[in-house]
Design a protein around this motif. Structure first.
Motif, PDB file in Angstrom:
ATOM      1  N   TRP A 195      12.528   9.325  -6.465  1.00 19.51           N
ATOM      2  CA  TRP A 195      12.039  10.619  -6.943  1.00 19.51           C
ATOM      3  C   TRP A 195      13.182  11.540  -7.396  1.00 19.51           C
ATOM      4  O   TRP A 195      12.958  12.715  -7.674  1.00 19.51           O
ATOM      5  CB  TRP A 195      11.234  11.325  -5.846  1.00 19.51           C
ATOM      6  N   GLY A 210       2.565   1.697  -3.334  1.00 17.27           N
ATOM      7  CA  GLY A 210       1.613   2.162  -4.351  1.00 17.27           C
ATOM      8  C   GLY A 210       1.314   3.643  -4.168  1.00 17.27           C
ATOM      9  O   GLY A 210       1.272   4.417  -5.127  1.00 17.27           O
ATOM     10  N   TRP A 211       1.132   4.039  -2.913  1.00 19.61           N
ATOM     11  CA  TRP A 211       0.824   5.436  -2.578  1.00 19.61           C
ATOM     12  C   TRP A 211       1.982   6.337  -3.043  1.00 19.61           C
ATOM     13  O   TRP A 211       1.772   7.392  -3.639  1.00 19.61           O
ATOM     14  CB  TRP A 211       0.621   5.529  -1.064  1.00 19.61           C
ATOM     15  N   GLY A 227       4.369  14.317  -8.339  1.00 14.92           N
ATOM     16  CA  GLY A 227       3.531  15.342  -7.706  1.00 14.92           C
ATOM     17  C   GLY A 227       4.109  16.738  -7.668  1.00 14.92           C
ATOM     18  O   GLY A 227       3.379  17.705  -7.493  1.00 14.92           O
ATOM     19  N   ARG A 239       4.233   5.662  -5.270  1.00 13.70           N
ATOM     20  CA  ARG A 239       4.361   5.623  -6.730  1.00 13.70           C
ATOM     21  C   ARG A 239       3.408   6.642  -7.356  1.00 13.70           C
ATOM     22  O   ARG A 239       3.780   7.378  -8.251  1.00 13.70           O
ATOM     23  CB  ARG A 239       4.043   4.203  -7.230  1.00 13.70           C
ATOM     24  N   GLN A 240       2.176   6.695  -6.809  1.00 15.03           N
ATOM     25  CA  GLN A 240       1.183   7.635  -7.350  1.00 15.03           C
ATOM     26  C   GLN A 240       1.621   9.087  -7.203  1.00 15.03           C
ATOM     27  O   GLN A 240       1.276   9.935  -7.999  1.00 15.03           O
ATOM     28  CB  GLN A 240      -0.128   7.464  -6.581  1.00 15.03           C
ATOM     29  N   ARG A 241       2.358   9.360  -6.157  1.00 21.97           N
ATOM     30  CA  ARG A 241       2.740  10.755  -5.907  1.00 21.97           C
ATOM     31  C   ARG A 241       4.106  11.110  -6.473  1.00 21.97           C
ATOM     32  O   ARG A 241       4.594  12.222  -6.273  1.00 21.97           O
ATOM     33  CB  ARG A 241       2.710  11.036  -4.397  1.00 21.97           C
ATOM     34  N   ARG A 242       4.672  10.228  -7.180  1.00 23.57           N
ATOM     35  CA  ARG A 242       6.027  10.382  -7.710  1.00 23.57           C
ATOM     36  C   ARG A 242       6.214  11.691  -8.476  1.00 23.57           C
ATOM     37  O   ARG A 242       7.181  12.413  -8.269  1.00 23.57           O
ATOM     38  CB  ARG A 242       6.326   9.196  -8.620  1.00 23.57           C
ATOM     39  N   ASN A 263       0.837  -1.218   0.000  1.00 21.83           N
ATOM     40  CA  ASN A 263       0.000   0.000   0.000  1.00 21.83           C
ATOM     41  C   ASN A 263       0.863   1.256   0.000  1.00 21.83           C
ATOM     42  O   ASN A 263       0.618   2.198  -0.741  1.00 21.83           O
ATOM     43  CB  ASN A 263      -0.886   0.051   1.258  1.00 21.83           C
TER      44      ASN A 263
END
Ligand code: ATP
Length: 500
Positions: free
Chosen positions: A294, A249-250, A257, A252-255, A246
């Motif tokens: 990042w 994944g979280w 951002g 990765r989504q904000r990479r 989790n």
């Protein structure tokens, strides 16, 4: 054209602030801003220090003979009191002098006199003024050098060395390398930038892209001297973390951002994540992985170094550290074991409210700053912290990192075997994972390390048997402190999101 900083300082004086304090480790930069402001205001500048006395400074920044000699601040203040001019007086390193009641009284008396004649005293200090004097002043922040200023210093240093050196000095730096160099040197004072670049040139009488690692290293050393921020080298990838799907994944989504595209799309830049959990389950590892994934530098805030024995110094250290992180942004700021740093902030503290004030400073900074800084805070026991920390808006998410599940344990085993040049497919990972129930990731890694030693001593290749034997010898921390882990889980249940 005066810089924005000089214009702001001018505005501060125009609004009738007669006592201004500048707290900075970069005296050279502050002096430059003051000289620009003096030119804007077309007034006379006086400069006082213990060693040089009070001297008038001409418009080129050149000092004259001392108007007031000697190390006594009171003598200089007396001269200022007698004067009728609307001058600017820079007083350097006044902190120790402000412990003298006579000096403090003189400053109080001077406040209105200065205001009437439009004069200003600027306290220029590397440390915080005592509270009673600080309250009389308005703070002015000179911040850290901008990229343009750094670029200028690099060029100036190069030119100066080329002019004065008997050996031919070369430069093969492309525009892109130069940008990289400037980025690398962000967060240093202009003086340090000059020093670091000069030593990189003198090394082989050339400034080339090969100097970059040298600059990084020099910066790391200088930051080390700064104390509370540590630049951590990171070379990890998401694949180095077992489990925590989790959380991964979280992240990765904000990479992306912080990217311009994300902003244009209407996405708010991510602010940070808090990870609470059982020791040794990969929280610190995650901080490192975020930074490397990042492509951002990782700065670790060292709470131990923050706390100083002098009153006011600790808060100053924290403010300086946060300012420095801002100047180096985009960065990942890692606050390890946040509960230890601000432990007494929640209860009746024995430190005169220091940790409470420090915590307040950190929280309001977290809420207000607008820099691309991603905070990764880790904690093993968050119940020691005040509930404000959990309030929405501080962190984007609070994750609970529990002991790894069987599937995660198999992954962790595979990762650590591979890291030691062993092919994980040659091991019965699911079966082994069953045998290390309640083990943390760190304990699984330790078992692999010990198993390697055992196999090496036996002169055999590493096999399941060696690892199994190490598991049997280990008493996991979660078993030894079962009560603690249980209550941690109970606390986290409705407050945190599961990391796995
Ligand atoms: P602490 O609270 O004691 O600081 P932590 O949760 O921050 O612990 P880490 O310092 O990240 O744990 O873990 C120590 C080491 O254990 C890591 O450097 C890594 O090698 C290994 N490790 C722990 N968890 C994992 C994991 N999920 N996947 C891979 N390796 C792990």
């Amino acid at each position: 054209m005066a810089s924005e900083l000089a214009q702001n300082l001018n505005l501060l004086m125009q609004s009738g602030n007669s006592l201004v304090s500048i707290e900075t480790g970069d005296e050279q930069r502050a002096t430059k801003v003051i000289l620009e402001t003096v030119a804007l205001r077309k007034v006379t500048l006086y400069d006082w220090s213990m060693t040089r006395g009070l001297r008038k400074i001409d418009s080129d920044g050149v000092p004259g003979l001392p108007t007031v000699e000697g190390p006594k601040a009171a003598k200089a203040l007396d001269f200022i009191e007698q004067s009728t001019e609307a001058s600017i007086y820079v007083l350097r390193d006044m902190t120790p002098h402000c412990k003298d009641a006579f000096v403090v009284r003189m400053l109080r008396d001077l406040e209105s006199t200065l205001e009437q004649r439009g004069a200003t005293i600027i306290f220029l200090d590397a440390t915080s003024l005592p509270d009673d004097v600080r309250r009389l002043t308005v703070r002015f922040d000179v911040g850290w050098p901008t990229t343009e200023e750094i670029e200028q210093v690099i060029k100036q240093t190069f030119k100066k060395i080329r002019k004065t050196s008997e050996t031919t000095v070369m430069s093969t730096v492309t525009k892109r390398d130069a940008e990289h160099m400037v980025q690398t040197l962000r967060g240093l004072s202009l003086k340090d930038v000059g020093r670091v670049v000069a030593s990189a040139i003198y090394d082989d009488f050339a400034l080339t892209v090969e100097d970059l690692p040298r600059l990084v290293e020099a910066k790391r050393k200088l930051l080390g001297n700064m104390g509370s921020l540590e630049d951590i080298a990171v070379d990890f990838s998401v694949d180095d973390i077992g489990g925590l799907k989790n959380l991964k994944g979280w992240l990765r989504q904000r990479r992306g951002g912080f990217s311009r595209q994300a902003q244009e799309y209407g996405i708010e830049p991510p602010r940070g994540v808090l990870m609470l959990g059982v020791p040794g389950c990969g929280k610190s590892l995650c901080a490192k992985v975020v930074a490397s994934d990042w492509n951002m530098p990782l700065l670790r805030l060292d709470p131990g170094v923050l706390y100083q024995k002098f009153i006011g110094e600790s808060e100053n250290q924290l403010r300086q550290a946060l300012l420095q992180a801002e100047s180096m942004a985009p960065v990942v700021l890692w606050i390890d074991e946040i509960e230890k740093a601000f432990a007494s902030a929640s209860g009746d503290s024995s430190d005169g409210g220091l940790s409470q004030r420090m915590f307040g400073t950190l929280l309001s900074w977290m809420q207000d700053h607008r820099h691309p800084i991603f905070i990764v805070a880790t904690a093993n026991d968050i119940s020691a912290l005040p509930p404000e920390l959990m309030r929405k808006g501080r962190f984007d998410e609070v994750f609970f990192v529990d002991l790894p599940s069987a599937a995660a344990r198999a992954q962790v085993l595979g990762i650590h075997l591979e890291r030691r040049n062993r092919d994980p497919s040659k091991f019965s990972l699911p079966a082994l994972a069953k045998e290390c129930h309640e083990f943390s990731g760190a304990e699984i890694e330790q078992a692999v390390v010990s198993a390697l030693f055992a196999a090496f001593t036996e002169k055999k290749e590493l096999s399941d048997r060696h690892i199994l034997s190490e598991f049997k010898k280990t008493r996991p921390l979660a078993v030894l402190s079962a009560e603690k882990v249980k209550s941690l889980r109970a606390w986290a249940e409705n407050r945190c999101v599961s990391a796995d």
